[in-house]
Structures are given as C-alpha cells and as structure tokens.
Design a protein around this motif. Structure first.
Motif, PDB file in Angstrom:
ATOM      1  N   LEU A 100       9.543   2.140  -5.583  1.00  0.00           N
ATOM      2  CA  LEU A 100       8.460   1.271  -6.062  1.00  0.00           C
ATOM      3  C   LEU A 100       7.118   1.705  -5.469  1.00  0.00           C
ATOM      4  CD1 LEU A 100      10.195  -2.229  -5.852  1.00  0.00           C
ATOM      5  CD2 LEU A 100       9.700  -0.882  -7.905  1.00  0.00           C
ATOM      6  N   GLY A 101       7.136   2.091  -4.191  1.00  0.00           N
ATOM      7  CA  GLY A 101       5.908   2.537  -3.542  1.00  0.00           C
ATOM      8  C   GLY A 101       5.352   3.801  -4.154  1.00  0.00           C
ATOM      9  N   ALA A 102       6.228   4.662  -4.673  1.00  0.00           N
ATOM     10  CA  ALA A 102       5.778   5.912  -5.290  1.00  0.00           C
ATOM     11  C   ALA A 102       4.916   5.645  -6.516  1.00  0.00           C
ATOM     12  CB  ALA A 102       6.990   6.769  -5.666  1.00  0.00           C
ATOM     13  N   TRP A 103       5.291   4.658  -7.305  1.00  0.00           N
ATOM     14  CA  TRP A 103       4.477   4.308  -8.477  1.00  0.00           C
ATOM     15  C   TRP A 103       3.123   3.746  -8.040  1.00  0.00           C
ATOM     16  CZ3 TRP A 103       5.460   5.759 -13.297  1.00  0.00           C
ATOM     17  CH2 TRP A 103       6.777   6.117 -13.631  1.00  0.00           C
ATOM     18  N   ASP A 104       3.137   2.915  -7.000  1.00  0.00           N
ATOM     19  CA  ASP A 104       1.868   2.382  -6.484  1.00  0.00           C
ATOM     20  C   ASP A 104       1.006   3.500  -5.907  1.00  0.00           C
ATOM     21  OD1 ASP A 104       2.503  -0.222  -7.151  1.00  0.00           O
ATOM     22  OD2 ASP A 104       3.447  -0.650  -5.218  1.00  0.00           O
ATOM     23  N   GLY A 105       1.648   4.470  -5.242  1.00  0.00           N
ATOM     24  CA  GLY A 105       0.903   5.599  -4.690  1.00  0.00           C
ATOM     25  C   GLY A 105       0.243   6.422  -5.767  1.00  0.00           C
ATOM     26  N   LYS A 106       0.938   6.608  -6.896  1.00  0.00           N
ATOM     27  CA  LYS A 106       0.351   7.354  -8.013  1.00  0.00           C
ATOM     28  C   LYS A 106      -0.887   6.640  -8.531  1.00  0.00           C
ATOM     29  CE  LYS A 106      -0.189  10.123 -11.483  1.00  0.00           C
ATOM     30  NZ  LYS A 106      -1.317   9.392 -12.091  1.00  0.00           N
ATOM     31  N   ARG A 107      -0.822   5.314  -8.662  1.00  0.00           N
ATOM     32  CA  ARG A 107      -1.987   4.549  -9.125  1.00  0.00           C
ATOM     33  C   ARG A 107      -3.110   4.590  -8.092  1.00  0.00           C
ATOM     34  NH1 ARG A 107       2.148   1.135 -11.364  1.00  0.00           N
ATOM     35  NH2 ARG A 107       2.255  -0.095  -9.455  1.00  0.00           N
ATOM     36  N   LEU A 108      -2.745   4.536  -6.814  1.00  0.00           N
ATOM     37  CA  LEU A 108      -3.742   4.588  -5.751  1.00  0.00           C
ATOM     38  C   LEU A 108      -4.486   5.920  -5.760  1.00  0.00           C
ATOM     39  CD1 LEU A 108      -4.927   3.202  -3.212  1.00  0.00           C
ATOM     40  CD2 LEU A 108      -3.117   4.307  -1.888  1.00  0.00           C
ATOM     41  N   ALA A 109      -3.773   6.994  -6.069  1.00  0.00           N
ATOM     42  CA  ALA A 109      -4.373   8.325  -6.070  1.00  0.00           C
ATOM     43  C   ALA A 109      -5.483   8.454  -7.108  1.00  0.00           C
ATOM     44  CB  ALA A 109      -3.303   9.384  -6.313  1.00  0.00           C
ATOM     45  N   THR A 110      -5.422   7.646  -8.157  1.00  0.00           N
ATOM     46  CA  THR A 110      -6.452   7.722  -9.200  1.00  0.00           C
ATOM     47  C   THR A 110      -7.700   6.928  -8.828  1.00  0.00           C
ATOM     48  OG1 THR A 110      -5.572   5.786 -10.377  1.00  0.00           O
ATOM     49  CG2 THR A 110      -4.660   7.945 -10.955  1.00  0.00           C
ATOM     50  N   LYS A 111      -7.595   6.087  -7.790  1.00  0.00           N
ATOM     51  CA  LYS A 111      -8.727   5.239  -7.406  1.00  0.00           C
ATOM     52  C   LYS A 111      -9.447   5.730  -6.151  1.00  0.00           C
ATOM     53  CE  LYS A 111      -6.532   1.130  -9.384  1.00  0.00           C
ATOM     54  NZ  LYS A 111      -6.014  -0.235  -9.130  1.00  0.00           N
ATOM     55  N   ILE A 112      -8.740   6.475  -5.297  1.00  0.00           N
ATOM     56  CA  ILE A 112      -9.324   6.980  -4.063  1.00  0.00           C
ATOM     57  C   ILE A 112      -9.243   8.496  -4.073  1.00  0.00           C
ATOM     58  CG2 ILE A 112      -9.179   6.947  -1.533  1.00  0.00           C
ATOM     59  CD1 ILE A 112      -7.791   4.270  -1.716  1.00  0.00           C
ATOM     60  N   SER A 113     -10.281   9.135  -3.588  1.00  0.00           N
ATOM     61  CA  SER A 113     -10.285  10.600  -3.597  1.00  0.00           C
ATOM     62  C   SER A 113      -9.127  11.154  -2.779  1.00  0.00           C
ATOM     63  CB  SER A 113     -11.609  11.134  -3.038  1.00  0.00           C
ATOM     64  OG  SER A 113     -11.680  10.930  -1.642  1.00  0.00           O
ATOM     65  N   GLY A 114      -8.559  12.248  -3.276  1.00  0.00           N
ATOM     66  CA  GLY A 114      -7.455  12.880  -2.575  1.00  0.00           C
ATOM     67  C   GLY A 114      -7.835  13.298  -1.171  1.00  0.00           C
ATOM     68  N   HIS A 115      -9.073  13.725  -0.988  1.00  0.00           N
ATOM     69  CA  HIS A 115      -9.522  14.159   0.337  1.00  0.00           C
ATOM     70  C   HIS A 115      -9.506  13.008   1.328  1.00  0.00           C
ATOM     71  CE1 HIS A 115     -11.654  16.314   3.416  1.00  0.00           C
ATOM     72  NE2 HIS A 115     -12.641  15.459   3.399  1.00  0.00           N
ATOM     73  N   THR A 116      -9.954  11.831   0.894  1.00  0.00           N
ATOM     74  CA  THR A 116      -9.956  10.667   1.779  1.00  0.00           C
ATOM     75  C   THR A 116      -8.540  10.262   2.156  1.00  0.00           C
ATOM     76  OG1 THR A 116     -12.018   9.839   0.807  1.00  0.00           O
ATOM     77  CG2 THR A 116     -10.644   8.247   1.987  1.00  0.00           C
ATOM     78  N   LEU A 117      -7.641  10.253   1.171  1.00  0.00           N
ATOM     79  CA  LEU A 117      -6.245   9.913   1.435  1.00  0.00           C
ATOM     80  C   LEU A 117      -5.617  10.894   2.414  1.00  0.00           C
ATOM     81  CD1 LEU A 117      -5.003   8.987  -2.153  1.00  0.00           C
ATOM     82  CD2 LEU A 117      -5.174   7.444  -0.195  1.00  0.00           C
ATOM     83  N   GLN A 118      -5.905  12.164   2.233  1.00  0.00           N
ATOM     84  CA  GLN A 118      -5.320  13.173   3.102  1.00  0.00           C
ATOM     85  C   GLN A 118      -5.810  13.064   4.538  1.00  0.00           C
ATOM     86  OE1 GLN A 118      -4.466  16.754  -0.115  1.00  0.00           O
ATOM     87  NE2 GLN A 118      -5.488  17.175   1.789  1.00  0.00           N
ATOM     88  N   ARG A 119      -7.078  12.766   4.721  1.00  0.00           N
ATOM     89  CA  ARG A 119      -7.614  12.649   6.079  1.00  0.00           C
ATOM     90  C   ARG A 119      -6.978  11.466   6.808  1.00  0.00           C
ATOM     91  NH1 ARG A 119     -11.719  15.767   7.658  1.00  0.00           N
ATOM     92  NH2 ARG A 119     -12.166  14.340   9.358  1.00  0.00           N
ATOM     93  N   ILE A 120      -6.824  10.349   6.110  1.00  0.00           N
ATOM     94  CA  ILE A 120      -6.191   9.180   6.727  1.00  0.00           C
ATOM     95  C   ILE A 120      -4.754   9.504   7.108  1.00  0.00           C
ATOM     96  CG2 ILE A 120      -5.394   6.822   6.311  1.00  0.00           C
ATOM     97  CD1 ILE A 120      -7.823   6.467   4.460  1.00  0.00           C
ATOM     98  N   PHE A 121      -4.028  10.110   6.178  1.00  0.00           N
ATOM     99  CA  PHE A 121      -2.633  10.442   6.434  1.00  0.00           C
ATOM    100  C   PHE A 121      -2.504  11.456   7.558  1.00  0.00           C
ATOM    101  CE2 PHE A 121       1.172  12.990   5.716  1.00  0.00           C
ATOM    102  CZ  PHE A 121       2.128  11.998   5.732  1.00  0.00           C
TER     103      PHE A 121
END
Length: 248
Positions: free
Chosen positions: A210-231
């Motif tokens: 279920l989280g994977a589907w939410d993650g896919k939607r999240l990826a379209t709203k936040i830049s990949g670079h920002t997500l990667q830096r946090i992770f």
C-alpha cells in the motif's frame, strides 16, 4: 507496542521509499526487522527479499503505467546480476552476523553518499558502455544476494551514471532490476523462507504494498532530488547505528 503494529509502520515506510525513489526499501527493512522485530541478521535479509520482491512488483506496475520503465535496458542490466545474486545468497548463511551487519552498514553509507551526489549525475549525458553496465549489474547482484537487499538504492545511481538514463526513468527501471535480483537471491534461500514469522512478515508486506502506491503519488508532488536528500540523511543515520552495533 505490538510486533504487528511495528511491522505495519515499518512496512509503510519501506513501501514509500520503494514507490518514491525506486530503491531504499530493503536498506530500511533489514534494520527494522532486526532492531524492531527481533529477527536474526540472516532471517532479516531473507524476509527483506520477500518483502522487497512483492513490493517492487507493485511499484513497477505503477511506474510502467506512466511509461517510466526502460524494459530492455533494465533486463540487460539485471541479467548480469542473476548468477552473482544466487552465489551471494548461498554464501550469506556462512557469514558471521556481526560481519553481515557491518557490511550492510558500509553499503548503506555508500548508497547515501551516492544519493546525495546523484543530482549532478542526472543532469549530464553519459555514453553507454556495455562492459561497465555488465560489471555494475554483476556487482549489484552480488550485493543483493549477500546482504538481502533489492539493490535499488545502488541501481538508480548506476542507471543514471553508467547508462545515462534520466532520473525518473532510472527510478522506474530500477524496480525491474530489484525484482529480478531479489527473485534470483531468494531462489537460493527457499529452504529458509518457510521458517519466517509470517504473522509479522505478512502485515509488513501488506503495508509496504500500500505504501508503494502512496510513494508513487508522492514522487509526482515532490522533486526527486528533495526526496533523495531526505532519505540519504536517514540512511546515513541508520548506517552509523548499525556499524556501531556491529563493532561494539
């Protein structure tokens, strides 16, 4: 807090990472299984492969619908890692637990460093070299087999830096690589899968999917670079904790 609730929370985080970043789920799943749910390092790596395989397939479907999976490139890259993944999976049970934990921490730290640098690599153009691609795929397969990780956290930088894919295509394609490598590694651990605590692993998988589907939607709203830096910052903290635990 009960083990099932912890499994649900951890699974949701793992799924978000895989869906949004195309990797990183196993690097979070293994520490969660060991430190939160009491699995042994070998049991955790086997359970992680099961979790990541099923979750990656779900995320792969979501990214494929958007045309962000390079099937031919991903298949060639993953094929080079099948045999190393199987060999690594067979050797994993012979490696001391402390060494396995330390190795995992080192790989996690390297992955975090690569993620922090990946933006610059994504903006350049890289000439595809089959030899380098095969070497990267084989190395990734070996890491998958030994450490029980899907390898997406290393596959994304490799697909960008070695094969020249754009970041979003690399994220989607890495899920194909993760799936192939994880299945190959699991093939050598078939005898240990049935010994897992499915009362915990089952809810973990359900929350991750279920989280994977939410993650896919999240990826379209936040830049990949920002997500990667946090992770990457979270990953560095996890790596430091595991390395200290291994040497103490």
């Amino acid at each position: 807090m009960s083990a099932v609730i912890l499994a649900l929370v951890a699974g949701a985080v793992v799924g978000l990472a895989l869906g949004a970043l195309g990797g990183g789920g196993s690097v979070l799943a293994v520490p969660a299984l060991i430190y939160l749910l009491g699995f042994s390092p070998v049991g955790a790596t086997t359970a992680s492969l099961v979790i990541v395989t099923l979750t990656s397939v779900t995320a792969l479907v979501a990214h494929a619908r958007d045309g962000q999976v390079r099937w031919r490139t991903g298949t060639l890259f993953a094929a080079a890692g099948i045999v190393p993944a199987m060999v690594g999976g067979a050797l994993a049970s012979r490696i001391p637990a402390a060494a396995l934990t330390a190795a995992f921490a080192v790989v996690a730290a390297i992955a975090a460093a690569r993620m922090l640098r990946s933006r610059q690599a994504a903006e350049g153009t890289v000439t595809v070299r089959p030899g380098r691609a095969a070497a990267a795929g084989a190395g990734l397969g070996a890491v998958t087999g030994v450490l029980g990780v899907g390898g997406g956290f290393l596959a994304v930088p490799a697909l960008v830096g070695v094969l020249g894919l754009r970041m979003r295509a690399a994220v989607g394609t890495s899920l194909l690589v993760i799936t192939v490598n994880s299945v190959a590694a699991l093939a050598t651990r078939a005898g240990t899968v049935e010994t897992l605590d499915w009362a915990v692993v089952g809810p973990f998988i359900a929350a991750a999917v279920l989280g994977a589907w939410d993650g896919k939607r999240l990826a379209t709203k936040i830049s990949g670079h920002t997500l990667q830096r946090i992770f990457a910052l979270v990953l560095l903290a996890v790596a430091a904790f595991m390395l200290v635990d291994a040497v103490m």
